[in-house]
Design a protein around this motif. Structure first.
Motif, mmCIF file in Angstrom:
data_model
loop_
_atom_site.group_PDB
_atom_site.id
_atom_site.type_symbol
_atom_site.label_atom_id
_atom_site.label_comp_id
_atom_site.label_asym_id
_atom_site.label_seq_id
_atom_site.Cartn_x
_atom_site.Cartn_y
_atom_site.Cartn_z
ATOM 1 N N ASN A 1 -10.695 -71.689 -25.865
ATOM 2 C CA ASN A 1 -11.818 -71.093 -25.971
ATOM 3 C C ASN A 1 -12.297 -71.179 -27.504
ATOM 4 O O ASN A 1 -13.247 -71.336 -27.681
ATOM 5 N N ASN B 1 -13.826 -74.436 -27.880
ATOM 6 C CA ASN B 1 -15.049 -74.548 -27.183
ATOM 7 C C ASN B 1 -16.172 -73.662 -28.246
ATOM 8 O O ASN B 1 -17.436 -74.434 -28.320
ATOM 9 N N SER B 2 -15.687 -72.782 -28.797
ATOM 10 C CA SER B 2 -16.606 -72.160 -29.831
ATOM 11 C C SER B 2 -16.823 -73.009 -30.890
ATOM 12 O O SER B 2 -18.056 -73.270 -31.466
ATOM 13 N N ARG C 1 -15.833 -66.315 -31.793
ATOM 14 C CA ARG C 1 -15.815 -66.187 -30.344
ATOM 15 C C ARG C 1 -16.599 -65.090 -29.866
ATOM 16 O O ARG C 1 -17.521 -65.049 -29.001
ATOM 17 N N PHE C 2 -16.123 -63.781 -30.277
ATOM 18 C CA PHE C 2 -16.881 -62.578 -29.822
ATOM 19 C C PHE C 2 -17.761 -62.074 -30.793
ATOM 20 O O PHE C 2 -18.636 -61.185 -30.223
ATOM 21 N N GLU C 3 -18.153 -62.641 -31.680
ATOM 22 C CA GLU C 3 -19.318 -62.248 -32.684
ATOM 23 C C GLU C 3 -19.217 -60.740 -32.787
ATOM 24 O O GLU C 3 -18.338 -60.083 -33.175
ATOM 25 N N SER D 1 -11.541 -58.034 -24.822
ATOM 26 C CA SER D 1 -12.096 -59.004 -24.213
ATOM 27 C C SER D 1 -12.475 -58.224 -22.848
ATOM 28 O O SER D 1 -13.291 -58.984 -21.918
ATOM 29 N N ASN D 2 -12.190 -57.298 -22.380
ATOM 30 C CA ASN D 2 -12.183 -56.427 -21.257
ATOM 31 C C ASN D 2 -13.847 -55.574 -21.512
ATOM 32 O O ASN D 2 -14.030 -54.856 -20.503
ATOM 33 N N LEU D 3 -14.040 -55.441 -22.635
ATOM 34 C CA LEU D 3 -14.958 -54.410 -22.847
ATOM 35 C C LEU D 3 -16.485 -55.187 -22.919
ATOM 36 O O LEU D 3 -16.723 -56.108 -24.012
ATOM 37 N N MET D 4 -17.416 -54.744 -22.375
ATOM 38 C CA MET D 4 -18.587 -55.335 -22.540
ATOM 39 C C MET D 4 -19.217 -55.410 -23.883
ATOM 40 O O MET D 4 -19.879 -56.208 -24.382
ATOM 41 N N ARG E 1 -19.026 -58.430 -31.049
ATOM 42 C CA ARG E 1 -18.468 -57.720 -30.333
ATOM 43 C C ARG E 1 -16.957 -57.179 -30.812
ATOM 44 O O ARG E 1 -16.176 -56.495 -30.362
#
Lengths: 349, 243
Positions: free
Chosen positions: A167, A170-171, A225-227, A263-266, A229
């Motif tokens: 991941n 990929n980022s 990756r999560f920016e 990673s499970n939280l929108m 978030r």
């Protein structure tokens, strides 16, 4: 069939077959007489007993561990001694069964032939015995090595966390166009983490600062990756840097916080890493992350539970009961993981 | 072809977008950040294909497929999840691993094009009402760790079982969480027949028909399943099957 049973089976049938075959050939010239049967069975019994004693000596004196030259010399001597004794016993048997003819049996040529004959049988026995031992041993050594390698491989793969690495890569690929400078530093961070994961198992504990640097690199990559978030907050007391901690422990906790929490939280969430020194000079490491511990489903307990039990076990091995590990829900939105590390004793390098 | 990208990470979406922009035959009609977002966009815009990330917060890519009535072509995307890939045994159009190799993507697009062409031809052969599911449509079925894309033509029987429906195809009968009534409304009545409260059968699988008690019928399907048609439905069935 297990080894012991196999030994007894071969030992009994082998020497019985020896008796029967010898009897058969003897009967061609002399016919079968009770005396002949008795004599050959007695002889086979002696072979049986003497080889069993030899086996006992081999096992109890640990001949298998001898280097090959030493082993060959020992066997040679043992077989020679047995062959001579056996010749004596043969004469004894003949005397008992009253078929002893002194003028014939005591001739040098006959004696020598007897000893050599016995020698051949003992050699055969030893060859079969050692060949079987070395073959089966070789086999199980191979299996054992394969198993060890497999375990090491799984460990390494877990340590490298492939899901994270791919991941992240990929980022970074996307970042190359968008922000080349950030992409460059991301590549450096990724290589730091990889290097760290590859070298750490050589040490029982490492300076706290080293582990924290890796955790920081890791979280920065996850932030790419999560920016928005993912928010990370550090509250580290200076004294913490004087402690040593087991490598990859804090890292694993933080990885789990990402995997099972953020990673499970929108909307994502926060990770707070707080380290302070307790009254008794223990180091407390607190990781608080968004998310909730859930009752484990049967199939997921394997994945989640494994990391936790592994951590607890490691702490116990290194510090006995002086360290502790806790994980619990903190209100309805956070999970807290807490490790207590005792003040260093200097022998834990 | 019209494509929708479903991934919760902005950079991952951007990366795929830039890879797809090298191909003239793909038009990205939108991006979705999560399963609910994706479901809405798929129903509104009806893309030909979705590029679907498996691991997303709260609901996974598999959950999305289960929620959709009408599943477009799907290309799975994952960073590293051997289980997800293993689980996906039958009829996977394709999957891509992050970071995506441009050559690999080109191959996938070729496959997609071919598949779309085939589907267009089939559509022309069988004209039917656009909203209904025909024999050429495929449904996504997940049962425990295993998943399938099943073409309705290969499903011989739907059987209701509590709140679930058992889907019979090949040697499998996984369950989907739906009511038989809801499914019945969605299925094309030229191909599927509601035999009774418990069963919907695929007419092209019918092998033989025998009279049964009380004016009912028993239908034997290819493969040997025997299904009772209730008296009420038997008359309709005769109508349907006769000239």
């Amino acid at each position: 069939m297990d080894k012991n049973k196999l030994y007894w089976f071969l030992q009994i049938t082998g020497w019985l077959a020896y008796a029967l075959v010898s009897l058969f050939f003897a009967s061609l010239t002399r016919g079968v007489t009770p005396i002949l049967i008795g004599a050959y069975l007695s002889l086979a019994t002696f072979y049986f007993l003497s080889t069993h004693v030899l086996r006992f000596i081999i096992k109890s004196k640990g001949w298998f561990d001898f280097p090959i030259e030493k082993l060959l010399i020992h066997i040679f001597i043992a077989i020679s001694v047995l062959s001579v004794i056996n010749t004596g016993v043969q004469m004894l048997i003949k005397i008992i069964f009253d078929i002893f003819d002194a003028s014939e049996e005591l001739a040098i040529g006959v004696l020598l032939a007897n000893v050599i004959g016995n020698y051949i049988f003992y050699t055969l026995w030893s060859m079969i015995y050692f060949l079987y031992y070395f073959l089966s041993n070789y086999n199980s050594t191979l299996k054992y090595q394969a198993k060890i390698n497999e375990i090491k491989l799984i460990q390494l793969r877990n340590q490298l966390n492939p899901h994270f690495i791919f991941n992240a890569l990929n980022s970074v690929r996307a970042l190359v166009d968008e922000d080349p400078r950030k992409a460059k530093s991301a590549i450096t961070q990724l290589s730091n983490i990889l290097r760290y994961a590859l070298i750490v198992d050589k040490h029982k504990t490492i300076p706290f600062g080293e582990e924290l640097n890796t955790v920081k690199d890791y979280l920065e990559l996850e932030t790419i990756r999560f920016e928005e978030r993912l928010k990370v907050v550090y509250e580290i007391e200076d004294a913490a840097y004087q402690y040593r901690i087991p490598p990859m422990m804090l890292q694993t906790i933080v990885e789990n916080a990402i995997k099972h929490g953020i990673s499970n939280l929108m909307k994502g969430g926060i990770i707070l890493i707080k380290c302070n020194i307790g009254i008794l000079e223990d180091l407390y490491i607190w990781v608080k992350n968004s998310g909730q511990l859930r009752e484990k489903k049967e199939n997921s307990s394997k994945v989640g539970g494994h990391g936790i039990s592994n951590t607890i076990e490691r702490l116990k091995l290194i510090y006995n009961d002086r360290a502790s590990f806790k994980i619990f829900n903190h209100g309805e939105e956070f999970v807290v993981t807490e490790i207590k590390i005792p003040k260093q004793s200097s022998n834990l390098e | 072809m019209r494509a929708l990208i479903v991934d919760d990470e902005r950079l991952a979406r951007k990366e795929l977008m830039s890879l797809l922009s090298n191909h003239d035959n793909v038009e990205v009609i939108g991006e979705a950040l999560n399963v609910d977002d994706a479901k809405e966009k798929i129903e509104q815009q009806q893309p030909d294909v979705i590029f679907l990330d498996i691991q997303m917060p709260e609901k996974t890519g598999f959950d999305l497929l289960e929620e959709l009535d009408h599943v477009p072509l799907v290309v799975f995307i994952t960073a590293y999840d051997e289980f997800a890939i293993q689980a996906f045994q039958v009829n996977a159009l394709d999957y891509l691993l992050k970071p995506i190799e441009p050559e690999r993507l080109a191959e996938t697009l070729k496959k997609l094009e071919k598949k779309l062409e085939e589907m267009k031809n089939e559509k022309e052969e069988v004209e039917s009402s656009p909203d209904k599911l025909t024999l050429n449509d495929q449904v996504f079925v997940k049962d425990g760790d295993r998943c399938w894309f099943v073409k309705l033509a290969s499903v011989r029987l739907f059987e209701s079982d509590g709140n679930y429906i058992k889907v019979y195809f090949d040697n499998n009968k996984p369950m989907i969480h739906k009511s038989l009534n809801a499914l019945d409304e969605r299925l094309d009545e030229k191909s599927f027949f509601r035999a009774s409260r418990k069963h919907i059968i695929n007419l092209s699988w019918v092998e033989s028909i025998e009279p049964w008690f009380n004016g009912g019928l028993v239908v034997t399907l290819k493969g040997g399943d025997r299904i009772e048609v209730s008296r009420r439905q038997a008359a309709r069935f005769k109508d349907l099957m006769s000239l």
